[in-house]
Design a protein around this motif. Sequence first.
Motif, PDB file in Angstrom:
ATOM      1  N   SER A 221    -112.281  -5.929 -91.318  1.00  0.00           N
ATOM      2  CA  SER A 221    -112.124  -5.213 -90.044  1.00  0.00           C
ATOM      3  C   SER A 221    -111.225  -3.992 -90.219  1.00  0.00           C
ATOM      4  N   PRO A 222    -111.651  -2.851 -89.678  1.00  0.00           N
ATOM      5  CA  PRO A 222    -110.822  -1.649 -89.823  1.00  0.00           C
ATOM      6  C   PRO A 222    -109.683  -1.559 -88.811  1.00  0.00           C
ATOM      7  N   TYR A 223    -109.665  -2.442 -87.812  1.00  0.00           N
ATOM      8  CA  TYR A 223    -108.749  -2.276 -86.682  1.00  0.00           C
ATOM      9  C   TYR A 223    -107.400  -2.931 -86.981  1.00  0.00           C
ATOM     10  N   LYS A 224    -106.330  -2.196 -86.655  1.00  0.00           N
ATOM     11  CA  LYS A 224    -104.983  -2.617 -87.007  1.00  0.00           C
ATOM     12  C   LYS A 224    -104.098  -2.921 -85.801  1.00  0.00           C
ATOM     13  N   ALA A 225    -104.495  -2.470 -84.621  1.00  0.00           N
ATOM     14  CA  ALA A 225    -103.641  -2.677 -83.443  1.00  0.00           C
ATOM     15  C   ALA A 225    -104.504  -2.814 -82.204  1.00  0.00           C
ATOM     16  N   LEU A 226    -104.043  -3.614 -81.249  1.00  0.00           N
ATOM     17  CA  LEU A 226    -104.702  -3.790 -79.955  1.00  0.00           C
ATOM     18  C   LEU A 226    -103.663  -3.623 -78.859  1.00  0.00           C
ATOM     19  N   ILE A 227    -103.933  -2.703 -77.930  1.00  0.00           N
ATOM     20  CA  ILE A 227    -103.087  -2.518 -76.753  1.00  0.00           C
ATOM     21  C   ILE A 227    -103.918  -2.915 -75.532  1.00  0.00           C
ATOM     22  N   VAL A 228    -103.466  -3.910 -74.799  1.00  0.00           N
ATOM     23  CA  VAL A 228    -104.153  -4.371 -73.586  1.00  0.00           C
ATOM     24  C   VAL A 228    -103.363  -3.875 -72.389  1.00  0.00           C
ATOM     25  N   CYS A 229    -103.981  -2.974 -71.613  1.00  0.00           N
ATOM     26  CA  CYS A 229    -103.287  -2.340 -70.482  1.00  0.00           C
ATOM     27  C   CYS A 229    -103.641  -2.977 -69.157  1.00  0.00           C
TER      28      CYS A 229
ATOM     29  N   ASP B 114    -100.997   7.353 -89.051  1.00  0.00           N
ATOM     30  CA  ASP B 114    -100.823   8.176 -90.242  1.00  0.00           C
ATOM     31  C   ASP B 114    -101.473   7.552 -91.477  1.00  0.00           C
ATOM     32  N   GLU B 115    -101.483   6.213 -91.545  1.00  0.00           N
ATOM     33  CA  GLU B 115    -102.033   5.556 -92.736  1.00  0.00           C
ATOM     34  C   GLU B 115    -103.534   5.316 -92.640  1.00  0.00           C
ATOM     35  N   TYR B 116    -104.014   4.981 -91.440  1.00  0.00           N
ATOM     36  CA  TYR B 116    -105.410   4.562 -91.303  1.00  0.00           C
ATOM     37  C   TYR B 116    -106.237   5.455 -90.377  1.00  0.00           C
ATOM     38  N   GLY B 117    -105.583   6.190 -89.494  1.00  0.00           N
ATOM     39  CA  GLY B 117    -106.275   6.998 -88.504  1.00  0.00           C
ATOM     40  C   GLY B 117    -106.052   6.446 -87.114  1.00  0.00           C
ATOM     41  N   PRO B 118    -106.025   7.318 -86.102  1.00  0.00           N
ATOM     42  CA  PRO B 118    -105.734   6.859 -84.736  1.00  0.00           C
ATOM     43  C   PRO B 118    -106.785   5.907 -84.183  1.00  0.00           C
ATOM     44  N   ASP B 119    -108.033   6.003 -84.668  1.00  0.00           N
ATOM     45  CA  ASP B 119    -109.096   5.149 -84.139  1.00  0.00           C
ATOM     46  C   ASP B 119    -108.975   3.710 -84.624  1.00  0.00           C
ATOM     47  N   LYS B 120    -107.998   3.411 -85.471  1.00  0.00           N
ATOM     48  CA  LYS B 120    -107.765   2.025 -85.877  1.00  0.00           C
ATOM     49  C   LYS B 120    -106.896   1.290 -84.868  1.00  0.00           C
ATOM     50  N   VAL B 121    -106.453   2.019 -83.851  1.00  0.00           N
ATOM     51  CA  VAL B 121    -105.787   1.422 -82.691  1.00  0.00           C
ATOM     52  C   VAL B 121    -106.839   1.237 -81.600  1.00  0.00           C
ATOM     53  N   VAL B 122    -106.917   0.048 -81.029  1.00  0.00           N
ATOM     54  CA  VAL B 122    -107.892  -0.277 -79.983  1.00  0.00           C
ATOM     55  C   VAL B 122    -107.145  -0.412 -78.667  1.00  0.00           C
ATOM     56  N   LEU B 123    -107.658   0.244 -77.617  1.00  0.00           N
ATOM     57  CA  LEU B 123    -107.025   0.157 -76.296  1.00  0.00           C
ATOM     58  C   LEU B 123    -108.015  -0.456 -75.317  1.00  0.00           C
ATOM     59  N   TRP B 124    -107.631  -1.611 -74.801  1.00  0.00           N
ATOM     60  CA  TRP B 124    -108.459  -2.355 -73.838  1.00  0.00           C
ATOM     61  C   TRP B 124    -107.914  -2.095 -72.440  1.00  0.00           C
ATOM     62  N   ASN B 125    -108.774  -1.575 -71.555  1.00  0.00           N
ATOM     63  CA  ASN B 125    -108.331  -1.277 -70.193  1.00  0.00           C
ATOM     64  C   ASN B 125    -109.470  -1.581 -69.228  1.00  0.00           C
ATOM     65  N   LEU B 126    -109.560  -2.835 -68.815  1.00  0.00           N
ATOM     66  CA  LEU B 126    -110.576  -3.267 -67.860  1.00  0.00           C
ATOM     67  C   LEU B 126    -109.862  -3.605 -66.568  1.00  0.00           C
ATOM     68  N   GLY B 127    -109.833  -2.646 -65.650  1.00  0.00           N
ATOM     69  CA  GLY B 127    -108.972  -2.768 -64.486  1.00  0.00           C
ATOM     70  C   GLY B 127    -109.616  -3.368 -63.268  1.00  0.00           C
ATOM     71  N   ALA B 128    -110.673  -4.179 -63.430  1.00  0.00           N
ATOM     72  CA  ALA B 128    -111.392  -4.684 -62.263  1.00  0.00           C
ATOM     73  C   ALA B 128    -110.504  -5.506 -61.339  1.00  0.00           C
ATOM     74  N   GLY B 129    -109.498  -6.168 -61.886  1.00  0.00           N
ATOM     75  CA  GLY B 129    -108.656  -7.010 -61.057  1.00  0.00           C
ATOM     76  C   GLY B 129    -107.260  -6.480 -60.864  1.00  0.00           C
ATOM     77  N   VAL B 130    -107.031  -5.196 -61.166  1.00  0.00           N
ATOM     78  CA  VAL B 130    -105.684  -4.639 -61.080  1.00  0.00           C
ATOM     79  C   VAL B 130    -105.600  -3.724 -59.861  1.00  0.00           C
ATOM     80  N   PRO B 131    -104.747  -4.027 -58.902  1.00  0.00           N
ATOM     81  CA  PRO B 131    -104.640  -3.157 -57.723  1.00  0.00           C
ATOM     82  C   PRO B 131    -103.781  -1.942 -58.013  1.00  0.00           C
TER      83      PRO B 131
END
Length: 822
Positions: free
Chosen positions: A460-468, A118-135
């Motif tokens: 930096s514009p980014y405010k959050a990082l979610i690593v899945c 709401d304050e910065y925009g949804p694109d200021k949240v970064v979602l990292w999802n590199l599943g090469a090693g996740v079964p």
Amino acid sequence: MRRMPQPAKREREEFRMSEESFVYTACPGWGDHDYCALKTIVKDGKIERMERIVYSAPEEPDGHICQKGCLAGRQPYDPKRLKKPLKRVGERGEGKWEEISWDQALDEIGEKLCKIRDEYGPDKVVLWNLGAGVPAQYSFENLMPFRFANTFGVTVPLGSIGLDNGPFYAEFYNAGSEFPRTVIDPRIMVGTDLIYVWGCNPIENQMRCAQNLVRAREAGARIVDLGLIFDGTAGFADEFVAMKPASDGYLAMAMVNYILQNDLQASEYLLARSIAAYLVDDETGLLARDGEGNYLVWDAASNAAVPVAPKAGAYPEGADIPLFGSYQIDGKSYTTALQKLKDAAAEYTFELAAEKCGIGAEDAERLARDWVEAENAFILSGYGLRYRNSNETYRQFLLLGALTGRLGKPGSGVFEALQLQSWPLVFNDLPISCPDGVPGVKSVPVRMGEWFAKAEAPDSPYKALIVCSGNPVHQQPDRQRWLDVVDGMELVVDYDVWLTDTGEIADYVLPDLMSFEREDLITGACYNHIILQEPAIEPQVDGHEPVWVFSELAKRVGLGDYFTMSIPEYIDIRLQTQYPLIAGVQPPVTYERLKAEKMIRAAAPPEPKYTPYLNPAEVLDNETGRMEIMYSEKLAELDMATTKVLEPNKIGKSTEYPYQLFTGRQRFFMQSSFTDDPITVKLSGETPATRLNPVQAQRLGLAEDDMVEVFNERGHVVTRLVLDESVPDGTVHVWFGWRRRQFEEGTYAEITHQCAGKDSQGPLEDKWFADWLAAGHHPNPYVESMSSLTGSTDCYWDSWCDIRKFEGEITPNPQGTIVKEA
């Protein structure tokens, strides 16, 4: 006859409980392109043991299990697993946590995400999802984060990641497409005459490939290993050719030169399947065309240029078309594509290869001659080259296959990658990852090098990082870069089975379930089979699988209407594909049928086994419809239409840091998985180590078991020293995989080369990405996964360092602690 007394109901139930049952499970060692489905034997509600899967005929003998698979059933019971959601209570990275409930964790995370949106925009949240090693990769561990990202509108930083890029670059500039040309069935090696294992170590690290290398040699194949380290594959091979780091292209191009100078190319094959005979405008570097857009070739019979239509058009009937030569048309000079290659390759002599590679010129010539003279032969390189110049090296490997007519020939070929399965299977995943369709995708893709440039900036514009999925602080190069990126963020969340190096710098850590505890499809490992992964046991911790986690998180950010289906419903959607090898199965493959049968064979032909270029009449996806590996006009503006050997970035370029840093991984680990199992830790030497050649160590005054510091301008790592003749003089090998807390001080991730970044994403990579988009592809990895591998170079081993005896006082790496239990 007297009736035997029947056991009471409770006794019958106890008897049934004591019987063994089984389910299929994606191995927790999933990764490094060795994707294995295993048979999990259960007794009394606990995992009894692991066995290899037994496929239905004709793939029955092709299931296998390695030492990691045998040990995998121990992992759910590991006391070091994450047991409950954790919330940071100290400074970020200090390692102090309190256990909290799932409701509290998701409520607080959801509230913070809404505030940032709401304050910065949804694109200021970064979602990292590199599943090469996740079964199991390509399943819910990937699809549910994609669904959340594409509806919330996060930034996706995984475009053009510097990882495994070379094979995809080579295939794009040969055929105009990447997947599924990097997929190959390793069983096709059995019955060949010669295999060059070039730059990789499948005997120790890719069991499916190792299994078929053994079968191939038993059937008479000669195996030559060309590589940096004398590893398990070198010991298995009939011959080992030691190569200097990043020098492989010089030998490959010397072999190309030998073939063309001696007129040893497969001429009929090249004429039919490639643009070898197409004319090139000497002035512009573009393929010659007539006014109607047809390509031009030279007809020796009429002594004139004649047209060939796009998309593998037929040559004029009766034409005599040369592969070599230069010609004049209306006062302008034109040269055939193959002549262009021959002229460009002439500088790559065996003497030059000997100088650059550190081998004898006579050995280089013998390798070239053997490659040409073998009736059937393979090059197997398997993602093994990780240098700044390796994209072009993979192009050169593919060129060697094309020049000798081996691409698509039974018993021959080039394995640039190790995407080892059989016929590729394509599922109906787009409705899951993109519920509003591709036009409705809200996530914002950014190529990784550009993302880091923004994320590392003071503003930096980014405010959050979610690593899945994945562990970027550990597995990605330059650890400090990640610490700097998250330093100013308001929220960092990690979702994993373990407290990883990434989790250690998070604000919240959410426990995932292991593959033994959740339902999914196993789709990437199964030799023409579709397999249902069923839970083998009840969850051993207070964790949740990704369908539940992202459904619950979605409710808290106003996206609950997108997450209303159950796992069986999602599986049925995935199975509703038009891909003929799945759609052609009768009766149709459904969740209910899989639940009853566990495993169903796809409608794939038993023979031929899958290999790219199998169909000689195939029209390729590029404009010409033919192989363009010998000349890519798209690269003419960069003077790369014909391939050439490029230089590495770091190796040999510094007097201050004179050695190559090599971070090959332990065979008993899978990336950073299995680093907590005491058995695999013991098999791997019990503690991290640095390997050094004894000659180099003596020159530096270092001895076995010395405490040494490996360092460069980015950081350092301190380990014990192991002297090993397997490592060449000039290379420092710090084992990949060990967690930071297992090192004495520092970690190898502090000192590895930045990729993707300015050094691995230059004009050539930018051109590749632009050409790929121009071909109609999507830039978002959460829409089209190949955009993550397009437009960069894998430089993990193109790093410099120095080494010295460590005389200081150790400052131990911090260990995580829970200061308050739930």
